[in-house]
Enzyme design. Structure first.
Site, short mmCIF file in Angstrom:
data_model
loop_
_atom_site.label_atom_id
_atom_site.label_comp_id
_atom_site.label_asym_id
_atom_site.label_seq_id
_atom_site.Cartn_x
_atom_site.Cartn_y
_atom_site.Cartn_z
N HIS A 139 5.73 -2.14 -8.18
CA HIS A 139 4.77 -2.93 -7.40
C HIS A 139 4.14 -2.04 -6.34
O HIS A 139 4.84 -1.45 -5.51
CB HIS A 139 5.49 -4.11 -6.73
CG HIS A 139 4.59 -4.99 -5.93
ND1 HIS A 139 3.56 -5.70 -6.48
CD2 HIS A 139 4.57 -5.26 -4.60
CE1 HIS A 139 2.93 -6.38 -5.53
NE2 HIS A 139 3.53 -6.13 -4.38
N SER A 156 5.08 -7.82 -0.57
CA SER A 156 3.90 -8.59 -0.97
C SER A 156 3.24 -9.21 0.26
O SER A 156 3.91 -9.78 1.12
CB SER A 156 4.32 -9.68 -1.96
OG SER A 156 3.20 -10.40 -2.38
N GLY A 157 1.92 -9.06 0.36
CA GLY A 157 1.16 -9.65 1.46
C GLY A 157 1.04 -8.80 2.69
O GLY A 157 0.45 -9.23 3.68
N ILE A 158 1.56 -7.57 2.66
CA ILE A 158 1.55 -6.73 3.86
C ILE A 158 0.20 -6.04 4.08
O ILE A 158 -0.08 -5.54 5.17
CB ILE A 158 2.68 -5.69 3.81
CG1 ILE A 158 3.01 -5.19 5.22
CG2 ILE A 158 2.32 -4.52 2.89
CD1 ILE A 158 4.32 -4.44 5.33
N LYS A 160 -1.58 -4.08 1.25
CA LYS A 160 -1.82 -2.93 0.35
C LYS A 160 -3.19 -3.01 -0.31
O LYS A 160 -3.94 -2.03 -0.34
CB LYS A 160 -0.72 -2.87 -0.72
CG LYS A 160 0.69 -2.72 -0.19
CD LYS A 160 1.70 -2.58 -1.30
CE LYS A 160 1.79 -3.80 -2.19
NZ LYS A 160 2.27 -5.00 -1.47
N SER A 161 -3.52 -4.18 -0.84
CA SER A 161 -4.80 -4.34 -1.55
C SER A 161 -5.97 -4.21 -0.58
O SER A 161 -7.01 -3.63 -0.94
CB SER A 161 -4.84 -5.69 -2.27
OG SER A 161 -3.83 -5.78 -3.25
N ASP A 178 -1.61 -3.73 -7.55
CA ASP A 178 -0.51 -4.66 -7.82
C ASP A 178 0.59 -4.05 -8.69
O ASP A 178 1.75 -4.03 -8.30
CB ASP A 178 -1.03 -5.96 -8.46
CG ASP A 178 0.05 -7.03 -8.48
OD1 ASP A 178 0.72 -7.21 -7.45
OD2 ASP A 178 0.24 -7.67 -9.53
N GLU A 203 -6.66 -7.93 -6.26
CA GLU A 203 -6.43 -9.31 -5.82
C GLU A 203 -6.41 -9.35 -4.29
O GLU A 203 -5.63 -8.65 -3.64
CB GLU A 203 -5.10 -9.84 -6.36
CG GLU A 203 -4.78 -11.24 -5.87
CD GLU A 203 -3.31 -11.61 -6.01
OE1 GLU A 203 -2.92 -12.67 -5.48
OE2 GLU A 203 -2.56 -10.83 -6.61
N ARG A 244 7.74 10.61 14.92
CA ARG A 244 6.48 10.86 15.62
C ARG A 244 6.00 12.30 15.46
O ARG A 244 4.89 12.62 15.85
CB ARG A 244 6.63 10.52 17.11
CG ARG A 244 7.00 9.06 17.34
CD ARG A 244 7.11 8.72 18.81
NE ARG A 244 5.83 8.90 19.50
CZ ARG A 244 5.65 8.65 20.80
NH1 ARG A 244 6.67 8.23 21.54
NH2 ARG A 244 4.47 8.82 21.36
#
Length: 313
Positions: A139, A156-158, A160-161, A178, A203, A244
């Protein structure tokens, strides 16, 4: 074991089928290596790897032309008694009638290529190495950023797309969103590609499916890309210590190959596209021999040394 249909090889390498009466469907290749059966045509069959694609170039062809008819039938029949997937005649050469007769009798297809033997073998081996390489699906999102293959991973939902779409708008190329199919083509190289179902598509939550190729043109997409750098996105944790300086590299392993990995904390206001671009350029600089973190470390050490010398004076 991974295998590939002979019909795909014929299509990819633009081969002509000289024996249409022989069925090629159902024949599969399980090895990326290729064999030139010069020794076998001369009558030496020990250590013969018959399961490879058999390529006949000008040297083998010239030897076959000088063979007597009874010798041809003897050697050809012995050669084709093995489980040979197919014969390929390069340089647009054509087999003699006896060879064709034996091949048809043994139901072994004869193919023809207009390419020079060495060029055909090199390209076929390269392509088969990719197609037959060990493969897994992960993924993530894969983007070509300044020629560096950047694999973006995270929950998922962070974002990336969204990061991939912004990178495309900034002139970089999308490989897949995806789902990334990873293939280990060598001990040092991983190749990523998109499944056929999701190729060129992104998506976006709240919007739906976006066709990158249709919106931004063919220059915005790419079929395959080596994996040079992994960027793992994670939610910002104020209690966690983040690197850092970057003096030490972190790695992630896929199919036994290690790839440099940066863990990037996400919080409102951070531009993921610029971070990915900077990470790709910095990684490229390191490969070319320049390390900014080491440069800063050297400057600090030199500064401390000068101060120590001044104090001693």
């Amino acid at each position: 074991m991974e295998s590939i249909a002979l019909t795909r090889v014929i299509e990819k390498m633009k081969l002509e089928n000289l024996t249409p009466e022989v069925e090629v469907k159902g024949i599969r290749l399980a090895q990326s290596d290729i064999n030139r059966p010069a020794l076998q045509i001369a009558g030496f069959f020990e250590h013969f790897d018959a399961t490879r694609l058999q390529v006949i170039g000008f040297v083998e062809y010239a030897y076959m032309e000088d063979m007597e008819e009874h010798r041809k039938r003897e050697v050809y029949n012995e050669l084709m008694d093995y489980d040979v997937p197919a014969f390929v005649f390069c340089r647009d050469l054509r087999p003699d009638p006896i060879f064709t007769e034996c091949a048809v009798a043994h139901k072994i297809p004869i193919l023809s290529s207009k390419e020079a033997t060495s060029a055909f073998m090199a390209e076929t081996i390269r392509w088969l190495n990719v197609q037959l390489a060990p493969c897994i699906s992960i993924h993530g999102v894969l983007v070509d950023v300044y020629g560096e293959g950047v694999l973006i991973t995270g929950e998922s939902g962070i974002g990336k797309s969204e990061a991939a779409l912004e990178l495309v708008k900034r002139g970089h190329r999308l490989v897949t969103d995806d789902v990334v199919e990873l293939r280990r083509v060598s001990e040092e190289t991983l190749i990523g590609s998109a499944p056929d179902v999701t190729k060129n598509l992104i998506e976006l939550r709240g919007i739906g499916i976006v066709d990158v190729k249709a919106l931004f043109g063919v220059s915005a997409v790419k079929d395959t890309q080596s994996i040079d750098l992994v960027i793992h996105l994670e939610d910002w944790d104020k209690d966690k210590e983040y690197d850092r300086l970057g003096l030490e590299e972190n790695y992630v392993e896929y199919l036994g190959n290690r790839v440099v990995c940066h863990n990037i904390p996400i919080r409102p206001g951070r531009s993921l596209a610029i971070i990915c671009e900077s990470a790709a350029v910095n990684h490229r600089q390191k490969k070319m021999g320049y390390n900014a973190a080491q440069e800063l470390y050297s400057r600090v050490q030199n500064s401390l040394a000068r101060k120590r010398d001044e104090d001693e004076e």
